[in-house]
Design an enzyme around this catalytic site. Structure first.
Site, PDB file in Angstrom:
ATOM      1  N   CYS A 172     -20.316 -26.623   2.344  1.00  0.00           N
ATOM      2  CA  CYS A 172     -19.216 -27.578   2.413  1.00  0.00           C
ATOM      3  C   CYS A 172     -17.865 -26.875   2.264  1.00  0.00           C
ATOM      4  O   CYS A 172     -17.778 -25.747   1.774  1.00  0.00           O
ATOM      5  CB  CYS A 172     -19.356 -28.612   1.307  1.00  0.00           C
ATOM      6  SG  CYS A 172     -20.860 -29.594   1.388  1.00  0.00           S
ATOM      7  N   CYS A 209     -19.117 -34.420  -1.724  1.00  0.00           N
ATOM      8  CA  CYS A 209     -20.510 -34.838  -1.890  1.00  0.00           C
ATOM      9  C   CYS A 209     -20.933 -34.598  -3.344  1.00  0.00           C
ATOM     10  O   CYS A 209     -20.202 -33.970  -4.118  1.00  0.00           O
ATOM     11  CB  CYS A 209     -21.412 -34.066  -0.930  1.00  0.00           C
ATOM     12  SG  CYS A 209     -21.625 -32.318  -1.346  1.00  0.00           S
ATOM     13  N   GLU A 250     -15.517 -27.562   0.169  1.00  0.00           N
ATOM     14  CA  GLU A 250     -15.214 -27.323  -1.242  1.00  0.00           C
ATOM     15  C   GLU A 250     -15.897 -26.046  -1.727  1.00  0.00           C
ATOM     16  O   GLU A 250     -15.316 -25.278  -2.497  1.00  0.00           O
ATOM     17  CB  GLU A 250     -15.677 -28.509  -2.102  1.00  0.00           C
ATOM     18  CG  GLU A 250     -14.988 -29.822  -1.772  1.00  0.00           C
ATOM     19  CD  GLU A 250     -15.703 -30.629  -0.686  1.00  0.00           C
ATOM     20  OE1 GLU A 250     -15.447 -31.840  -0.629  1.00  0.00           O
ATOM     21  OE2 GLU A 250     -16.500 -30.073   0.097  1.00  0.00           O
ATOM     22  N   ASN A 298     -15.828 -26.502   6.086  1.00  0.00           N
ATOM     23  CA  ASN A 298     -17.287 -26.568   6.139  1.00  0.00           C
ATOM     24  C   ASN A 298     -17.797 -25.654   7.246  1.00  0.00           C
ATOM     25  O   ASN A 298     -17.137 -25.437   8.264  1.00  0.00           O
ATOM     26  CB  ASN A 298     -17.780 -28.009   6.306  1.00  0.00           C
ATOM     27  CG  ASN A 298     -17.243 -28.718   7.533  1.00  0.00           C
ATOM     28  OD1 ASN A 298     -16.078 -28.594   7.887  1.00  0.00           O
ATOM     29  ND2 ASN A 298     -18.098 -29.493   8.181  1.00  0.00           N
ATOM     30  N   ILE A 299     -18.967 -25.095   6.999  1.00  0.00           N
ATOM     31  CA  ILE A 299     -19.589 -24.165   7.933  1.00  0.00           C
ATOM     32  C   ILE A 299     -21.060 -24.556   8.053  1.00  0.00           C
ATOM     33  O   ILE A 299     -21.795 -24.516   7.072  1.00  0.00           O
ATOM     34  CB  ILE A 299     -19.462 -22.709   7.433  1.00  0.00           C
ATOM     35  CG1 ILE A 299     -17.983 -22.359   7.233  1.00  0.00           C
ATOM     36  CG2 ILE A 299     -20.150 -21.752   8.399  1.00  0.00           C
ATOM     37  CD1 ILE A 299     -17.761 -21.067   6.475  1.00  0.00           C
ATOM     38  N   GLU A 300     -21.460 -24.969   9.258  1.00  0.00           N
ATOM     39  CA  GLU A 300     -22.831 -25.400   9.480  1.00  0.00           C
ATOM     40  C   GLU A 300     -23.657 -24.289  10.111  1.00  0.00           C
ATOM     41  O   GLU A 300     -23.132 -23.417  10.802  1.00  0.00           O
ATOM     42  CB  GLU A 300     -22.862 -26.598  10.438  1.00  0.00           C
ATOM     43  CG  GLU A 300     -22.190 -27.821   9.907  1.00  0.00           C
ATOM     44  CD  GLU A 300     -22.183 -28.972  10.890  1.00  0.00           C
ATOM     45  OE1 GLU A 300     -21.810 -30.065  10.469  1.00  0.00           O
ATOM     46  OE2 GLU A 300     -22.525 -28.782  12.075  1.00  0.00           O
ATOM     47  N   CYS A 328     -20.960 -30.898  -4.410  1.00  0.00           N
ATOM     48  CA  CYS A 328     -19.612 -30.336  -4.553  1.00  0.00           C
ATOM     49  C   CYS A 328     -18.883 -30.914  -5.764  1.00  0.00           C
ATOM     50  O   CYS A 328     -18.082 -30.228  -6.393  1.00  0.00           O
ATOM     51  CB  CYS A 328     -18.809 -30.543  -3.278  1.00  0.00           C
ATOM     52  SG  CYS A 328     -19.327 -29.392  -1.986  1.00  0.00           S
TER      53      CYS A 328
END
Length: 130
Positions: free
Chosen positions: A52, A85, A54, A41-43, A88
């Site tokens: 996310c 989620c 995935e 995941n990359i915010e 995803c």
């Protein structure tokens, strides 16, 4: 074989960028020909604009030429038996058939195996849009 997919997801999770939620997640996808594509995941500061694990793994899968998805593993650092989620689940269903195995993991390995069809029984199908 599923344990090595878990390890690939865990390695990807270690590379995540989650400075806001502090909730690292990793995912790994294996195609029927044995190729593995992992992602984390990359915010970003504007939460909805991040992605996310995935989604990242699917990006690598597409860039790697795609193929038939056989298995997917998902792991989170702070949550045992993490599930994808809703968004995803739909993304995975777009590329994996309903019988593709989804391994839900904790920090030690696979704790439950389900299928994409079980996770998203009434997902949208791209064929209806063609």
């Amino acid at each position: 074989m599923m344990h090595d997919l878990f390890l690939a997801a865990r390695e990807a999770m270690a590379k995540c960028y989650a400075p806001y939620s502090k909730f690292p997640v990793g995912a790994a996808i294996r195609t029927t020909d044995g190729r593995v594509f992992a992602g984390c995941n990359i915010e970003v500061a504007s939460y909805p604009e991040g992605w996310c694990a995935e989604t990242t793994a699917l990006g690598h899968y597409i860039m790697g030429g795609g193929g038939e998805i056989a298995e997917i593993a998902v792991v989170a650092e702070r949550m045992a038996r993490i599930t994808p989620c809703g968004g995803c689940r739909q993304r995975l269903a777009e590329f994996a058939g309903p019988d593709a195995k989804l391994y839900l993991c904790d920090d030690a390995g696979v704790v439950e195996t389900v299928t994409i069809g079980q996770m998203l029984p009434y997902g949208f199908e791209g064929k209806i849009l063609r």
